[in-house]
Design an enzyme around this catalytic site. Structure first.
Site, PDB file in Angstrom:
ATOM      1  N   ARG A 130       0.831  -1.204   0.000  1.00  0.00           N
ATOM      2  CA  ARG A 130       0.000   0.000   0.000  1.00  0.00           C
ATOM      3  C   ARG A 130       0.864   1.251   0.000  1.00  0.00           C
ATOM      4  NH1 ARG A 130      -2.942   0.581   5.134  1.00  0.00           N
ATOM      5  NH2 ARG A 130      -3.233  -1.625   4.713  1.00  0.00           N
ATOM      6  N   ASP A 179     -13.423  -4.825   6.750  1.00  0.00           N
ATOM      7  CA  ASP A 179     -14.362  -5.870   7.156  1.00  0.00           C
ATOM      8  C   ASP A 179     -15.241  -5.298   8.256  1.00  0.00           C
ATOM      9  OD1 ASP A 179     -13.148  -6.728   9.910  1.00  0.00           O
ATOM     10  OD2 ASP A 179     -11.474  -6.833   8.519  1.00  0.00           O
TER      11      ASP A 179
END
Length: 235
Positions: free
Chosen positions: A24, A204
């Site tokens: 990332r 999530d």
């Protein structure tokens, strides 16, 4: 050089974005920074420095959890002269107020009883720099980035034997999300007199059981990265 960062003095900007994942960090640097250059690759914790809207900004991966995060944050603050740290991380949603893929701005963090980081008082409530927090709220509204600000929880245990029930108390307190580094960020920044802000993307959702696919997770971070860089450029 420090024990975990191979860069020289001056290789890092005073403002550093801190994702956990090295992939990332590289994606953020190559996608958003002007003329990014890699300044660290030791232990695979990639670090980059470039410019955004003309301002020098660095991005450094920190790994997973309080212990790993504290190593990189400490060396950036103590040796490399960092003054502003902005976490660009992932989290699990705890409130239905926060949608999957949404951005959470941590206004306050409380830590679970993990074993690491006690020297920094990680079990005490802590918060972001007020000016950075206010700027993030304003820029999110101006950019049309859906975000929610509020209490987050920090835990140093991912695969916990307590399961979902461990979050019953934080959820009753109105906690929006849980991550594994924000408490360390706010406490170590306070110790060094630095400014800090934690921005988190919900990958999530513990409250609803929803999950994102790992394959979508780089593009999923676009809004959070844009917001972090806008805050960094104006601060």
């Amino acid at each position: 050089m420090t024990p975990h960062i191979e860069a020289d003095r001056g290789d890092y900007a005073e403002t550093v974005l801190l994702p956990g994942d090295p992939e990332r960090a590289q994606w953020m640097a190559e996608t958003f920074l002007e003329a990014p250059r890699r300044v660290n690759r030791r232990r695979g914790a990639l670090g980059f420095t470039g410019r955004f809207r003309g301002k020098p900004i660095s991005i450094q991966a920190t790994g997973i959890g309080v212990s790993s995060f504290l190593i990189y944050a400490h060396e950036l603050l103590d040796y490399h002269g960092a003054k502003t740290l902005i976490r660009t991380g992932t989290c699990g949603g705890l409130s239905e107020e926060v949608p999957l893929r949404g951005v959470v701005i941590s206004s306050e963090v409380r830590a679970e009883g993990a074993i690491s980081g006690q020297v920094f008082g990680l079990y005490q409530p802590a918060g972001p720099d007020p000016a950075l927090h206010a700027l993030a709220l304003r820029r999110a509204a101006e950019l049309g980035i859906a975000s929610v600000a509020g209490l987050t929880i920090c835990s140093d245990v991912f695969h916990h034997p307590g399961g979902r029930a461990r979050f019953d108390e934080p959820m009753a307190l109105g906690a929006l999300a849980v991550d594994m580094e924000t408490s360390a960020l706010y406490r170590i920044a306070a110790q060094f007199g630095a400014r800090a802000l934690s921005l988190l993307t919900v990958v999530d959702h513990i409250a609803t059981g929803e999950m994102t696919e790992y394959s979508e997770r780089q593009a999923l971070f676009t809004d959070m990265t844009r917001l972090a860089l806008e805050v960094a450029a104006e601060s």
